[in-house]
Design a protein around this motif. Structure first.
Motif, PDB file in Angstrom:
ATOM      1  N   CYS A 109       0.820  -1.205   0.000  1.00 44.88           N
ATOM      2  CA  CYS A 109       0.000   0.000   0.000  1.00 44.88           C
ATOM      3  C   CYS A 109       0.855   1.256   0.000  1.00 44.88           C
ATOM      4  O   CYS A 109       0.544   2.232  -0.701  1.00 44.88           O
TER       5      CYS A 109
ATOM      6  N   ARG B 141      -2.839   7.692  -7.340  1.00 46.43           N
ATOM      7  CA  ARG B 141      -4.001   7.838  -6.485  1.00 46.43           C
ATOM      8  C   ARG B 141      -4.750   6.507  -6.451  1.00 46.43           C
ATOM      9  O   ARG B 141      -5.203   6.015  -7.486  1.00 46.43           O
TER      10      ARG B 141
ATOM     11  N   ILE C 206       0.514   3.964  -3.158  1.00 44.92           N
ATOM     12  CA  ILE C 206       0.034   5.349  -2.998  1.00 44.92           C
ATOM     13  C   ILE C 206       1.155   6.364  -3.182  1.00 44.92           C
ATOM     14  O   ILE C 206       0.883   7.550  -3.372  1.00 44.92           O
TER      15      ILE C 206
ATOM     16  N   ARG D 213      -4.194   3.380   6.076  1.00 49.56           N
ATOM     17  CA  ARG D 213      -4.682   4.149   7.225  1.00 49.56           C
ATOM     18  C   ARG D 213      -5.198   3.227   8.325  1.00 49.56           C
ATOM     19  O   ARG D 213      -4.913   3.429   9.520  1.00 49.56           O
TER      20      ARG D 213
ATOM     21  N   ALA E 285      -4.914   3.466   0.053  1.00 51.54           N
ATOM     22  CA  ALA E 285      -4.732   4.503   1.068  1.00 51.54           C
ATOM     23  C   ALA E 285      -5.552   4.200   2.320  1.00 51.54           C
ATOM     24  O   ALA E 285      -5.068   4.352   3.462  1.00 51.54           O
ATOM     25  N   LEU E 286      -6.803   3.757   2.129  1.00 48.16           N
ATOM     26  CA  LEU E 286      -7.649   3.420   3.263  1.00 48.16           C
ATOM     27  C   LEU E 286      -7.097   2.222   4.033  1.00 48.16           C
ATOM     28  O   LEU E 286      -7.142   2.186   5.274  1.00 48.16           O
TER      29      LEU E 286
ATOM     30  N   ARG F 224      -7.460   4.887  -3.774  1.00 49.37           N
ATOM     31  CA  ARG F 224      -8.203   5.074  -2.535  1.00 49.37           C
ATOM     32  C   ARG F 224      -8.210   3.817  -1.672  1.00 49.37           C
ATOM     33  O   ARG F 224      -8.022   3.891  -0.444  1.00 49.37           O
ATOM     34  N   ARG F 225      -8.425   2.654  -2.297  1.00 51.79           N
ATOM     35  CA  ARG F 225      -8.487   1.432  -1.501  1.00 51.79           C
ATOM     36  C   ARG F 225      -7.180   1.189  -0.767  1.00 51.79           C
ATOM     37  O   ARG F 225      -7.166   0.802   0.411  1.00 51.79           O
TER      38      ARG F 225
END
Length: 312
Positions: A284, A292, A288, A301, A297-298, A294-295
């Motif tokens: 991940c 870009r 990132i 996180r 990045a989430l 999103r999956r």
């Protein structure tokens, strides 16, 4: 139809079969031909350069894979000046048809393949089977077969339950067992994802001294589409024609997967299924940092939040 003479730039997208064949014949007319091979098959030949690409393609696949609704091999005519012979089928037939056998017999008798410096046979899935099987008609040819079946003869591949309706067809006579038909080839390259069990089992049957098996791990079951979308399909064919498609060379070409989102998502799914958190975090972070996503990045996180909660 328009009054303009159709060319290799003309769209054949979404045309009914007979209109598609008629327009293809107009395009091929000056430097080739279109010939019917029974009820479900056709041969489309366009002569240009000394390298001949022989592809096996379904009409449905052509429409799905090409924005212009053209045979894949026409890209090699336009961009690289190759000659191209496309054998089309209406649906998946594995090209098990006496009319197709007879056509290749005529090509052999006429010395057709002797007119070219290099000959490359290509196909994927059922068409990959055909590319390997019919390559015997051009000794010294090179073969690129993506996820090919070795045979659908249930005495050999009864473990493959995907195509049971084809078991009524004879895979034991002319051009029958694809791995044996490769004995006359200069070299063959078989592409597969080893995590796709049935594809891997077929690939194992192609083990020969003149066969290189190229693994596309974590890619899935639509490798032809992946090669096209990554933009490396033509590079694979050119490398095969130049006899440079080694495992090392393909590894360099295949680095394109690092920016290919379907592959990255598949890889993340596998790592999550195996609960490989350190590798998930590394993946991940890498993704990132370059795009870009999103999956990813989430997911990163969530990992960081869970770690912080454990430390509190």
């Amino acid at each position: 139809m328009t009054d303009q003479t159709p060319t290799l730039e003309t769209s054949l997208a979404d045309l009914p079969r007979q209109e598609w064949l008629a327009l293809a014949e107009e395009i091929a007319d000056e430097d080739g031909y279109v010939e019917s091979l029974g009820k479900r098959h056709n041969a489309i030949f366009i002569e240009e350069g000394p390298t001949l690409l022989v592809t096996f393609e379904t009409l449905q696949g052509i429409q799905a894979l090409s924005d212009l609704g053209q045979p894949l091999g026409w890209e090699m005519i336009r961009d690289h000046g190759w000659s191209h012979l496309c054998i089309t089928s209406n649906g998946d037939t594995w090209f098990r048809d006496k009319a197709v056998y007879g056509y290749f017999d005529r090509l052999i008798d006429d010395g057709f393949f002797d007119d070219f410096d290099n000959v490359v046979f290509y196909g994927a899935g059922p068409c990959g089977y055909a590319a390997a099987a019919y390559s015997v008609s051009a000794p010294g040819a090179r073969v690129v077969a993506i996820q090919p079946q070795a045979t659908l003869d249930p005495r050999i591949t009864e473990w493959d339950d995907r195509f049971t309706d084809m078991r009524i067809h004879d895979f034991t006579t002319r051009f029958g067992y694809a791995p044996e038909m490769l004995d006359a080839a200069e070299h063959a390259h078989v592409f597969y994802d080893p995590r796709e069990q049935l594809d891997a089992m077929h690939a194992a049957l192609f083990t020969r001294s003149n066969v290189t098996k190229l693994r596309m791990r974590f890619m899935g079951n639509a490798l032809q589409t992946d090669l096209l979308e990554m933009g490396i399909w033509a590079d694979v064919l050119k490398s095969a024609a130049e006899d440079s498609l080694s495992e090392q060379h393909f590894a360099r070409i295949y680095r394109a997967r690092r920016d290919y989102r379907p592959y990255l998502r598949n890889l993340l799914d596998v790592l999550e299924g195996d609960d490989r958190e350190p590798l998930i975090e590394a993946l991940c972070s890498n993704v990132i940092s370059r795009m870009r996503a999103r999956r990813f990045a989430l997911k990163l996180r969530d990992i960081h939040h869970a770690r912080a909660a454990q430390e509190d």
